[in-house]
Design an enzyme around this catalytic site. Structure first.
Site, PDB file in Angstrom:
ATOM      1  N   GLY A 195       0.845  -1.181   0.000  1.00 16.01           N
ATOM      2  CA  GLY A 195       0.000   0.000   0.000  1.00 16.01           C
ATOM      3  C   GLY A 195       0.883   1.235   0.000  1.00 16.01           C
ATOM      4  O   GLY A 195       2.027   1.199   0.459  1.00 16.01           O
TER       5      GLY A 195
ATOM      6  N   GLN B  77       2.703   9.989   1.308  1.00 21.40           N
ATOM      7  CA  GLN B  77       4.011   9.346   1.362  1.00 21.40           C
ATOM      8  C   GLN B  77       4.882   9.732   0.169  1.00 21.40           C
ATOM      9  O   GLN B  77       6.093   9.533   0.202  1.00 21.40           O
ATOM     10  CB  GLN B  77       3.870   7.823   1.426  1.00 21.40           C
ATOM     11  CG  GLN B  77       3.310   7.340   2.751  1.00 21.40           C
ATOM     12  CD  GLN B  77       3.188   5.835   2.773  1.00 21.40           C
ATOM     13  OE1 GLN B  77       2.208   5.277   2.270  1.00 21.40           O
ATOM     14  NE2 GLN B  77       4.196   5.177   3.310  1.00 21.40           N
TER      15      GLN B  77
ATOM     16  N   CYS C 281       6.194   0.005   7.469  1.00 16.73           N
ATOM     17  CA  CYS C 281       5.750   1.159   6.691  1.00 16.73           C
ATOM     18  C   CYS C 281       6.879   1.589   5.771  1.00 16.73           C
ATOM     19  O   CYS C 281       8.033   1.690   6.205  1.00 16.73           O
ATOM     20  CB  CYS C 281       5.367   2.289   7.645  1.00 16.73           C
ATOM     21  SG  CYS C 281       4.835   3.786   6.800  1.00 16.73           S
ATOM     22  N   LEU C 282       6.554   1.848   4.518  1.00 15.87           N
ATOM     23  CA  LEU C 282       7.568   2.286   3.558  1.00 15.87           C
ATOM     24  C   LEU C 282       8.202   3.609   3.966  1.00 15.87           C
ATOM     25  O   LEU C 282       9.323   3.905   3.557  1.00 15.87           O
ATOM     26  CB  LEU C 282       6.951   2.412   2.162  1.00 15.87           C
ATOM     27  CG  LEU C 282       6.430   1.116   1.541  1.00 15.87           C
ATOM     28  CD1 LEU C 282       5.772   1.399   0.195  1.00 15.87           C
ATOM     29  CD2 LEU C 282       7.535   0.090   1.396  1.00 15.87           C
TER      30      LEU C 282
ATOM     31  N   HIS D 135      -4.145   1.146   7.643  1.00 13.34           N
ATOM     32  CA  HIS D 135      -2.789   1.699   7.685  1.00 13.34           C
ATOM     33  C   HIS D 135      -2.685   2.891   6.725  1.00 13.34           C
ATOM     34  O   HIS D 135      -2.199   3.963   7.094  1.00 13.34           O
ATOM     35  CB  HIS D 135      -1.783   0.600   7.317  1.00 13.34           C
ATOM     36  CG  HIS D 135      -0.365   1.054   7.293  1.00 13.34           C
ATOM     37  ND1 HIS D 135       0.531   0.712   8.275  1.00 13.34           N
ATOM     38  CD2 HIS D 135       0.331   1.808   6.400  1.00 13.34           C
ATOM     39  CE1 HIS D 135       1.714   1.255   7.989  1.00 13.34           C
ATOM     40  NE2 HIS D 135       1.614   1.916   6.851  1.00 13.34           N
ATOM     41  N   GLU D 136      -3.154   2.704   5.497  1.00 11.09           N
ATOM     42  CA  GLU D 136      -3.079   3.789   4.504  1.00 11.09           C
ATOM     43  C   GLU D 136      -4.018   4.933   4.875  1.00 11.09           C
ATOM     44  O   GLU D 136      -3.680   6.105   4.699  1.00 11.09           O
ATOM     45  CB  GLU D 136      -3.376   3.266   3.096  1.00 11.09           C
ATOM     46  CG  GLU D 136      -2.450   2.160   2.616  1.00 11.09           C
ATOM     47  CD  GLU D 136      -0.963   2.455   2.801  1.00 11.09           C
ATOM     48  OE1 GLU D 136      -0.556   3.631   2.702  1.00 11.09           O
ATOM     49  OE2 GLU D 136      -0.207   1.504   3.052  1.00 11.09           O
TER      50      GLU D 136
ATOM     51  N   HIS E 297      -2.426   7.295   7.210  1.00 12.95           N
ATOM     52  CA  HIS E 297      -1.532   8.260   6.548  1.00 12.95           C
ATOM     53  C   HIS E 297      -2.305   9.498   6.077  1.00 12.95           C
ATOM     54  O   HIS E 297      -1.786  10.614   6.130  1.00 12.95           O
ATOM     55  CB  HIS E 297      -0.824   7.629   5.352  1.00 12.95           C
ATOM     56  CG  HIS E 297       0.375   6.824   5.701  1.00 12.95           C
ATOM     57  ND1 HIS E 297       1.481   7.361   6.320  1.00 12.95           N
ATOM     58  CD2 HIS E 297       0.651   5.515   5.515  1.00 12.95           C
ATOM     59  CE1 HIS E 297       2.395   6.419   6.505  1.00 12.95           C
ATOM     60  NE2 HIS E 297       1.908   5.283   6.024  1.00 12.95           N
TER      61      HIS E 297
END
Length: 165
Positions: free
Chosen positions: A44, A49, A92-93, A134-135, A138
């Site tokens: 995701g 991000q 997380c990226l 999670h997304e 953000h």
């Protein structure tokens, strides 16, 4: 199509609440976000991000184990969430190399707009529901570290900063 730079903690933009999308999200931006997510081995990726402060994200929870299932959610709203929470490690990226235990509802009902403009509503459970939440975090300026109590957060940040300084 190109791979975009991913913002990493502690970039302040990761703590900003995003604005709703007005109009359409350009197809090339959505494609670039998918390319970026796949190149980073993620499942995701939220617009903030990559420095786009708007309420949308892309995800594909199936591509690592089976057939791809790419999905873009614009202006998503979590309409309902199961009351039973489940704790699971999340990565997380934007916080590379850090795995954080996060407690989330196991299932959610989400309404969103697809890139072509259609409004959808569906139920998601398991890892798909976790990825969406999670997304969605953000989009509200919340990262995995924000789910920790102050002592655990300080320990995680210390470990992270020790590896990324």
């Amino acid at each position: 199509m190109s791979v975009l730079p991913i913002l990493t903690w502690p970039d302040a933009r990761l703590s900003w609440r995003c604005d709703p999308v007005e109009g359409i999200v350009p197809d090339d931006l959505i494609r670039d976000m998918f390319d970026t997510m796949y190149a980073a081995k993620g499942r995701g990726l939220a617009a903030p991000q990559v420095g786009v402060m708007q309420r949308f994200f892309v995800m594909d929870v199936g591509w690592k184990e089976g057939p791809p299932s790419p999905m873009a959610m614009i202006n998503p709203v979590i309409m309902a969430a199961e009351r039973v929470p489940v704790e699971m490690e999340e990565v997380c990226l934007s916080i590379p190399g850090l795995s954080v235990p996060v407690t989330r509802p196991k299932a959610v009902t989400v309404q969103w707009t697809a890139p072509e403009g259609d409004i959808h509503m569906a139920d998601f459970d398991g890892f798909e529901a976790r990825c969406i939440q999670h997304e969605f975090d953000h989009l509200n300026g919340v990262v995995t570290l924000d789910h920790l109590d102050p002592r655990a957060r300080a320990a995680m940040l210390s470990a992270y900063e020790g590896n990324h300084s």
